[in-house]
Design a protein around this motif. Structure first.
Motif, mmCIF file in Angstrom:
data_model
loop_
_atom_site.group_PDB
_atom_site.id
_atom_site.type_symbol
_atom_site.label_atom_id
_atom_site.label_comp_id
_atom_site.label_asym_id
_atom_site.label_seq_id
_atom_site.Cartn_x
_atom_site.Cartn_y
_atom_site.Cartn_z
ATOM 1 N N SER A 2 0.719 19.424 -67.615
ATOM 2 C CA SER A 2 0.183 19.781 -66.293
ATOM 3 C C SER A 2 -0.204 18.552 -65.482
ATOM 4 O O SER A 2 -1.170 18.567 -64.732
ATOM 5 C CB SER A 2 -1.010 20.731 -66.407
ATOM 6 N N ILE A 3 0.534 17.472 -65.666
ATOM 7 C CA ILE A 3 0.276 16.255 -64.899
ATOM 8 C C ILE A 3 0.740 16.468 -63.464
ATOM 9 O O ILE A 3 1.864 16.886 -63.226
ATOM 10 C CB ILE A 3 1.015 15.045 -65.504
ATOM 11 N N ALA A 4 -0.133 16.209 -62.530
ATOM 12 C CA ALA A 4 0.208 16.285 -61.112
ATOM 13 C C ALA A 4 0.221 14.859 -60.576
ATOM 14 O O ALA A 4 -0.825 14.249 -60.389
ATOM 15 C CB ALA A 4 -0.799 17.136 -60.363
ATOM 16 N N ASP A 5 1.412 14.326 -60.378
ATOM 17 C CA ASP A 5 1.538 12.941 -59.915
ATOM 18 C C ASP A 5 2.897 12.768 -59.257
ATOM 19 O O ASP A 5 3.791 13.597 -59.411
ATOM 20 C CB ASP A 5 1.392 11.977 -61.091
ATOM 21 N N ASP A 6 3.059 11.669 -58.561
ATOM 22 C CA ASP A 6 4.304 11.359 -57.880
ATOM 23 C C ASP A 6 5.314 10.843 -58.889
ATOM 24 O O ASP A 6 5.066 9.870 -59.593
ATOM 25 C CB ASP A 6 4.055 10.316 -56.792
ATOM 26 N N THR A 33 11.655 5.769 -75.175
ATOM 27 C CA THR A 33 11.530 7.214 -75.341
ATOM 28 C C THR A 33 10.131 7.625 -74.899
ATOM 29 O O THR A 33 9.148 7.148 -75.456
ATOM 30 C CB THR A 33 11.762 7.630 -76.808
ATOM 31 N N LEU A 34 10.077 8.518 -73.907
ATOM 32 C CA LEU A 34 8.793 8.974 -73.376
ATOM 33 C C LEU A 34 8.815 10.482 -73.224
ATOM 34 O O LEU A 34 9.674 11.034 -72.538
ATOM 35 C CB LEU A 34 8.510 8.316 -72.026
ATOM 36 N N ASN A 35 7.890 11.162 -73.895
ATOM 37 C CA ASN A 35 7.780 12.606 -73.820
ATOM 38 C C ASN A 35 6.393 12.965 -73.302
ATOM 39 O O ASN A 35 5.399 12.771 -73.996
ATOM 40 C CB ASN A 35 8.020 13.240 -75.195
ATOM 41 N N LEU A 36 6.342 13.456 -72.086
ATOM 42 C CA LEU A 36 5.089 13.909 -71.468
ATOM 43 C C LEU A 36 5.145 15.397 -71.146
ATOM 44 O O LEU A 36 4.402 15.885 -70.300
ATOM 45 C CB LEU A 36 4.821 13.121 -70.182
ATOM 46 N N ALA A 37 6.005 16.141 -71.808
ATOM 47 C CA ALA A 37 6.191 17.563 -71.521
ATOM 48 C C ALA A 37 4.915 18.356 -71.764
ATOM 49 O O ALA A 37 4.123 18.042 -72.643
ATOM 50 C CB ALA A 37 7.319 18.123 -72.382
ATOM 51 N N ASN A 46 -0.492 18.106 -74.311
ATOM 52 C CA ASN A 46 -1.874 17.671 -74.207
ATOM 53 C C ASN A 46 -2.359 17.945 -72.797
ATOM 54 O O ASN A 46 -1.615 18.384 -71.949
ATOM 55 C CB ASN A 46 -1.985 16.162 -74.503
ATOM 56 N N LYS A 47 -3.562 17.676 -72.546
ATOM 57 C CA LYS A 47 -4.136 17.805 -71.201
ATOM 58 C C LYS A 47 -4.480 16.410 -70.697
ATOM 59 O O LYS A 47 -5.619 16.112 -70.382
ATOM 60 C CB LYS A 47 -5.386 18.679 -71.230
ATOM 61 N N ILE A 48 -3.485 15.530 -70.700
ATOM 62 C CA ILE A 48 -3.757 14.155 -70.310
ATOM 63 C C ILE A 48 -3.660 13.983 -68.803
ATOM 64 O O ILE A 48 -2.947 14.681 -68.119
ATOM 65 C CB ILE A 48 -2.807 13.163 -71.013
ATOM 66 N N GLY A 49 -4.392 13.069 -68.325
ATOM 67 C CA GLY A 49 -4.339 12.659 -66.936
ATOM 68 C C GLY A 49 -4.614 11.171 -66.908
ATOM 69 O O GLY A 49 -5.746 10.735 -66.989
#
Length: 82
Positions: A36-40, A29-33, A14-17
């Protein structure tokens, strides 16, 4: 919204931010693959129960500082291509 009992979430491709700090610490279980998330990446230190974490193909930066307790639960960690 708050999903305080949520244990599994797949938001890949997705294009989540969104604010990672707002995720439930009970997630297993967490899948954020491929978002394009830019975060620390340090913000994931709060996920004390995570067993499967996929953060591949994003733009995370920083250093993981998972505790020994967190690593004891971890079964799968993918942080490739960041």
């Amino acid at each position: 919204f708050k999903l305080t009992m949520l244990e599994e979430i797949d938001l890949s491709q997705n294009k989540i931010g969104f604010g990672i700090a707002k995720l439930s610490p009970w997630i297993k279980t967490l899948n954020l693959a491929q978002n394009s998330i830019a975060d620390d990446v340090k913000k994931f230190n709060q996920l004390t129960s995570v067993k499967h974490l996929n953060l591949a193909y994003n733009r995370f930066f920083g250093e993981f500082q998972l505790s020994a307790g967190q690593l004891a639960y971890m079964k799968e960690l993918n942080i490739s291509h960041n």
